[in-house]
Design an enzyme around this catalytic site. Structure first.
Site, PDB file in Angstrom:
ATOM      1  N   LEU A 124       1.047  -1.151   0.201  1.00 58.67           N
ATOM      2  CA  LEU A 124      -0.055  -0.094  -0.029  1.00 58.67           C
ATOM      3  C   LEU A 124       0.897   1.217   0.061  1.00 58.67           C
ATOM      4  O   LEU A 124       1.978   1.086   0.816  1.00 58.67           O
ATOM      5  CB  LEU A 124      -0.868   0.128   1.412  1.00 58.67           C
ATOM      6  CG  LEU A 124      -1.918  -1.032   1.360  1.00 58.67           C
ATOM      7  CD1 LEU A 124      -2.790  -1.099   2.603  1.00 58.67           C
ATOM      8  CD2 LEU A 124      -2.847  -1.203   0.374  1.00 58.67           C
ATOM      9  N   ASP A 125       0.630   2.326  -0.728  1.00 57.33           N
ATOM     10  CA  ASP A 125       1.457   3.469  -0.808  1.00 57.33           C
ATOM     11  C   ASP A 125       1.386   4.233   0.262  1.00 57.33           C
ATOM     12  O   ASP A 125       0.268   4.006   1.315  1.00 57.33           O
ATOM     13  CB  ASP A 125       1.147   4.063  -1.951  1.00 57.33           C
ATOM     14  CG  ASP A 125      -0.050   4.813  -2.269  1.00 57.33           C
ATOM     15  OD1 ASP A 125      -0.877   5.163  -1.285  1.00 57.33           O
ATOM     16  OD2 ASP A 125      -0.648   4.908  -3.269  1.00 57.33           O
ATOM     17  N   LYS A 126       2.013   5.256   0.398  1.00 56.47           N
ATOM     18  CA  LYS A 126       2.181   6.058   1.852  1.00 56.47           C
ATOM     19  C   LYS A 126       0.630   6.533   2.096  1.00 56.47           C
ATOM     20  O   LYS A 126       0.390   6.794   3.215  1.00 56.47           O
ATOM     21  CB  LYS A 126       3.338   7.086   1.623  1.00 56.47           C
ATOM     22  CG  LYS A 126       3.494   8.047   2.862  1.00 56.47           C
ATOM     23  CD  LYS A 126       4.647   8.945   2.747  1.00 56.47           C
ATOM     24  CE  LYS A 126       4.892  10.031   3.879  1.00 56.47           C
ATOM     25  NZ  LYS A 126       5.890  10.878   3.477  1.00 56.47           N
ATOM     26  N   ASP A 127      -0.022   7.003   1.125  1.00 57.82           N
ATOM     27  CA  ASP A 127      -1.161   7.821   1.112  1.00 57.82           C
ATOM     28  C   ASP A 127      -2.406   6.756   1.205  1.00 57.82           C
ATOM     29  O   ASP A 127      -3.738   7.393   1.053  1.00 57.82           O
ATOM     30  CB  ASP A 127      -1.490   8.588  -0.168  1.00 57.82           C
ATOM     31  CG  ASP A 127      -0.198   9.767   0.240  1.00 57.82           C
ATOM     32  OD1 ASP A 127      -0.101  10.105   1.242  1.00 57.82           O
ATOM     33  OD2 ASP A 127       0.199  10.329  -0.921  1.00 57.82           O
ATOM     34  N   THR A 128      -2.302   5.402   1.234  1.00 58.70           N
ATOM     35  CA  THR A 128      -3.226   4.448   1.440  1.00 58.70           C
ATOM     36  C   THR A 128      -3.373   3.786   2.813  1.00 58.70           C
ATOM     37  O   THR A 128      -2.159   3.494   3.147  1.00 58.70           O
ATOM     38  CB  THR A 128      -3.239   3.378  -0.008  1.00 58.70           C
ATOM     39  OG1 THR A 128      -3.183   4.139  -0.912  1.00 58.70           O
ATOM     40  CG2 THR A 128      -4.357   2.542   0.102  1.00 58.70           C
TER      41      THR A 128
END
Length: 235
Positions: free
Chosen positions: A101-105
């Protein structure tokens, strides 16, 4: 496997530190009897500091990932491994992410040292559904569901169309999107292809596994029943 090596591989400390822990009586059986370096007991019979050992190889961990944490061991800033006990960072074999999951998810993130399980979940042939909750910058036009389910949508810089995906509209700017594959930043790129922007993204479900009872920033070890739900098996 010798007790010292077992404990070191599980990340409780170096072999030298584990020799000291054994001498100090921190490693016991369930009756509280102190173990020696040459002791041979079943894994489930060993306690470290009065707590059962972490599972042997084949460990699967669920984390409810908060916003702003990166799926990495080495990047700067806040890392998802900061939310787990330190021993999981140095465990051998190393833990891998089951779909980053990316940083903003935010949301459901799995770790494992089980390569077979990892492949079974992320392989396109496995068709394990991934359910995301999406908050958008602008109202949807109404044509997104047909576009995403067509099996004909080709994202920018891709050469092959996406597998059909299911979109459930909740409000003009919120939806649940179910994917059956995992491409780079796929959800964000899908909505970008419709001229929209994702403000918030949360992975709520993997197969039939949810975050039920696991609060943001918290984690738990998965048992057989939990793992079976990923593949749609009865628990």
């Amino acid at each position: 496997m010798r007790l010292v090596k077992l404990l070191a591989n599980l990340g409780y400390g170096s072999r030298k530190e584990m020799q000291i822990a054994i001498r100090n009586g921190w490693v016991t059986d369930k009756e509280g009897n102190r173990l020696k370096a040459e002791s041979k007991l079943p894994h489930e019979e060993i306690l470290f500091d009065d707590e059962p050992l972490d599972p042997p190889e084949g460990c699967i961990i669920l984390l409810n990932k908060p916003l702003g944490y990166t799926c990495s061991m080495k990047d700067r800033g806040r890392l998802v491994f900061d939310l787990l006990p330190e021993r999981y960072r140095v465990r051998k074999p190393a833990l891998s992410f089951v779909g980053r999951l990316d940083k903003d998810t935010t949301g459901l993130l799995l770790f494992t040292d089980n390569g077979k399980f990892l492949h079974e979940v992320i392989s396109p042939k496995a068709d394990v559904a991934k359910v995301y909750e999406v908050e958008l910058d602008r109202p949807m036009t109404g044509g997104e569901a047909d576009q995403f389910s067509s099996g004909e949508l080709v994202l920018e810089n891709d050469t092959h169309p996406l597998k059909p995906a299911e979109l459930e509209t909740l409000t003009e700017t919120t939806a649940r999107l179910t994917l059956h594959e995992g491409r780079y930043h796929q959800v964000r790129r899908m909505f970008a292809a419709t001229g929209n922007h994702v403000n918030k993204l949360h992975r709520a479900q993997l197969g039939n596994l949810t975050l039920d009872g696991v609060e943001e920033g918290q984690w738990k070890l998965l048992g057989t029943a939990d793992i079976d739900t990923i593949f749609g098996k009865d628990s």
